[in-house]
Design a protein around this motif. Structure first.
Motif, PDB file in Angstrom:
ATOM      1  N   ALA A 123       0.731  -1.063  -0.111  1.00 35.66           N
ATOM      2  CA  ALA A 123      -0.023   0.015   0.134  1.00 35.66           C
ATOM      3  C   ALA A 123       0.896   1.379   0.056  1.00 35.66           C
ATOM      4  O   ALA A 123       1.909   1.215   0.646  1.00 35.66           O
ATOM      5  CB  ALA A 123      -0.837   0.098   1.197  1.00 35.66           C
ATOM      6  N   ALA A 167     -12.576  -7.104  -8.853  1.00 31.72           N
ATOM      7  CA  ALA A 167     -12.218  -7.771  -7.461  1.00 31.72           C
ATOM      8  C   ALA A 167     -12.789  -8.924  -7.262  1.00 31.72           C
ATOM      9  O   ALA A 167     -14.036  -8.976  -7.595  1.00 31.72           O
ATOM     10  CB  ALA A 167     -12.216  -6.688  -6.246  1.00 31.72           C
ATOM     11  N   LYS A 210     -16.938  -9.112  -6.858  1.00 28.76           N
ATOM     12  CA  LYS A 210     -17.242  -7.880  -7.154  1.00 28.76           C
ATOM     13  C   LYS A 210     -17.708  -7.782  -8.755  1.00 28.76           C
ATOM     14  O   LYS A 210     -16.892  -8.853  -9.571  1.00 28.76           O
ATOM     15  CB  LYS A 210     -16.621  -6.919  -6.806  1.00 28.76           C
ATOM     16  CG  LYS A 210     -16.614  -6.579  -5.270  1.00 28.76           C
ATOM     17  CD  LYS A 210     -15.761  -5.354  -4.795  1.00 28.76           C
ATOM     18  CE  LYS A 210     -15.844  -4.944  -3.269  1.00 28.76           C
ATOM     19  NZ  LYS A 210     -15.011  -3.863  -2.915  1.00 28.76           N
ATOM     20  N   SER A 233     -12.860   6.819  -7.565  1.00 29.83           N
ATOM     21  CA  SER A 233     -11.844   6.105  -6.812  1.00 29.83           C
ATOM     22  C   SER A 233     -10.403   6.285  -7.108  1.00 29.83           C
ATOM     23  O   SER A 233      -9.682   6.132  -6.235  1.00 29.83           O
ATOM     24  CB  SER A 233     -12.573   4.773  -6.347  1.00 29.83           C
ATOM     25  OG  SER A 233     -12.272   4.214  -7.626  1.00 29.83           O
ATOM     26  N   LYS A 273      -3.880   1.536  -2.974  1.00 30.01           N
ATOM     27  CA  LYS A 273      -4.519   1.293  -1.810  1.00 30.01           C
ATOM     28  C   LYS A 273      -4.918  -0.227  -1.868  1.00 30.01           C
ATOM     29  O   LYS A 273      -5.014  -0.685  -2.689  1.00 30.01           O
ATOM     30  CB  LYS A 273      -5.689   2.038  -1.515  1.00 30.01           C
ATOM     31  CG  LYS A 273      -5.604   3.482  -1.500  1.00 30.01           C
ATOM     32  CD  LYS A 273      -6.981   4.203  -1.301  1.00 30.01           C
ATOM     33  CE  LYS A 273      -6.468   5.809  -1.581  1.00 30.01           C
ATOM     34  NZ  LYS A 273      -7.715   6.501  -1.395  1.00 30.01           N
ATOM     35  N   MET A 274      -5.365  -0.803  -0.722  1.00 29.80           N
ATOM     36  CA  MET A 274      -5.663  -2.451  -0.553  1.00 29.80           C
ATOM     37  C   MET A 274      -6.730  -2.838  -1.364  1.00 29.80           C
ATOM     38  O   MET A 274      -6.981  -3.668  -2.149  1.00 29.80           O
ATOM     39  CB  MET A 274      -5.911  -2.707   0.830  1.00 29.80           C
ATOM     40  CG  MET A 274      -4.645  -2.865   1.656  1.00 29.80           C
ATOM     41  SD  MET A 274      -4.916  -3.619   3.336  1.00 29.80           S
ATOM     42  CE  MET A 274      -5.264  -5.155   2.958  1.00 29.80           C
ATOM     43  N   GLU A 275      -7.813  -1.588  -1.493  1.00 25.12           N
ATOM     44  CA  GLU A 275      -9.082  -1.563  -2.289  1.00 25.12           C
ATOM     45  C   GLU A 275      -8.834  -1.827  -3.840  1.00 25.12           C
ATOM     46  O   GLU A 275      -9.820  -1.904  -4.682  1.00 25.12           O
ATOM     47  CB  GLU A 275     -10.011  -0.514  -1.872  1.00 25.12           C
ATOM     48  CG  GLU A 275      -9.591   0.840  -1.835  1.00 25.12           C
ATOM     49  CD  GLU A 275      -9.218   1.082  -0.462  1.00 25.12           C
ATOM     50  OE1 GLU A 275      -8.519   0.410   0.169  1.00 25.12           O
ATOM     51  OE2 GLU A 275      -9.464   2.164  -0.195  1.00 25.12           O
ATOM     52  N   ASP A 276      -7.542  -1.412  -4.176  1.00 25.85           N
ATOM     53  CA  ASP A 276      -7.303  -1.701  -5.489  1.00 25.85           C
ATOM     54  C   ASP A 276      -6.922  -2.967  -6.118  1.00 25.85           C
ATOM     55  O   ASP A 276      -6.793  -3.119  -7.268  1.00 25.85           O
ATOM     56  CB  ASP A 276      -5.948  -0.641  -5.903  1.00 25.85           C
ATOM     57  CG  ASP A 276      -6.303   0.826  -5.771  1.00 25.85           C
ATOM     58  OD1 ASP A 276      -5.491   1.533  -5.452  1.00 25.85           O
ATOM     59  OD2 ASP A 276      -7.611   1.360  -6.312  1.00 25.85           O
ATOM     60  N   THR A 277      -6.845  -4.000  -5.423  1.00 23.89           N
ATOM     61  CA  THR A 277      -6.398  -5.260  -5.648  1.00 23.89           C
ATOM     62  C   THR A 277      -7.649  -5.749  -6.581  1.00 23.89           C
ATOM     63  O   THR A 277      -8.794  -5.823  -6.226  1.00 23.89           O
ATOM     64  CB  THR A 277      -6.556  -5.994  -4.317  1.00 23.89           C
ATOM     65  OG1 THR A 277      -5.424  -5.541  -3.483  1.00 23.89           O
ATOM     66  CG2 THR A 277      -6.452  -7.543  -4.696  1.00 23.89           C
ATOM     67  N   ALA A 278      -7.085  -6.389  -7.582  1.00 24.70           N
ATOM     68  CA  ALA A 278      -8.172  -6.744  -8.706  1.00 24.70           C
ATOM     69  C   ALA A 278      -7.206  -7.146  -9.759  1.00 24.70           C
ATOM     70  O   ALA A 278      -6.286  -6.919  -9.990  1.00 24.70           O
ATOM     71  CB  ALA A 278      -9.149  -5.724  -9.017  1.00 24.70           C
ATOM     72  N   THR A 331      -2.101  -7.006  -6.674  1.00 24.26           N
ATOM     73  CA  THR A 331      -2.412  -7.514  -5.345  1.00 24.26           C
ATOM     74  C   THR A 331      -1.929  -6.265  -4.506  1.00 24.26           C
ATOM     75  O   THR A 331      -0.708  -6.113  -4.545  1.00 24.26           O
ATOM     76  CB  THR A 331      -1.880  -8.719  -5.082  1.00 24.26           C
ATOM     77  OG1 THR A 331      -2.533  -9.645  -5.827  1.00 24.26           O
ATOM     78  CG2 THR A 331      -2.369  -8.850  -3.390  1.00 24.26           C
ATOM     79  N   SER A 353      -0.930  -4.779   3.008  1.00 21.11           N
ATOM     80  CA  SER A 353      -0.890  -3.668   3.801  1.00 21.11           C
ATOM     81  C   SER A 353       0.560  -3.558   4.470  1.00 21.11           C
ATOM     82  O   SER A 353       1.590  -4.481   4.099  1.00 21.11           O
ATOM     83  CB  SER A 353      -1.788  -4.132   4.845  1.00 21.11           C
ATOM     84  OG  SER A 353      -1.346  -5.175   5.521  1.00 21.11           O
TER      85      SER A 353
END
Length: 131
Positions: free
Chosen positions: A14, A40, A43, A63, A87-92, A128, A131
């Motif tokens: 991250a 993701a 999702k 985002s 960011k971790m939420e960019d993992t996809a 991926t 953190s």
């Protein structure tokens, strides 16, 4: 034959940066609408960054605004996605897409409205963010 091949995915911490590359063949990237979508786990596929046909303007998902940038490398006929401050939420899984007329990166991917109907996709590359 139009083909797209993504590369550059991987594991990054991250806050780090990564650049994805999409090598295109069968068309010239500046002539088509090109873009990046991501999906993701669990999702729906969503738009990330798109650039209009004939080297049109770029649009970004809210985002990723200010963190990601889409651009093309003409000599290599590639579409690049520079991703900063990940960011971790960019993992996809990130997919490269192209359409001779339009790509819509606003929100969730909709096969009836996100492109003109003559769309092309790569197989995707996994990003991926840890953190």
């Amino acid at each position: 034959e139009v083909q797209l091949a993504e590369s550059g995915g991987g594991l990054v911490q991250a806050g780090g940066s990564l650049t994805l590359s999409c090598e295109a063949s069968g068309f010239t990237v500046d002539d088509y609408a090109v873009g990046w979508f991501r999906q993701a786990p669990g999702k729906e596929r969503e738009g990330v960054a798109c650039r209009g046909s004939n080297n049109g303007p770029a649009t970004y998902a809210e985002s990723v605004k200010g963190r990601f940038a889409i651009f093309t490398n003409n000599p290599k006929n590639t579409v690049l996605l520079r991703m900063n401050n990940l960011k971790m939420e960019d993992t996809a899984v990130y997919f490269c897409a192209a359409d001779p007329i339009l790509l819509d990166c606003s929100g969730t991917y909709d096969p009836t409205t996100s492109h003109s109907g003559t769309d092309y996709w790569g197989k995707g590359t996994l990003v991926t963010v840890s953190s």
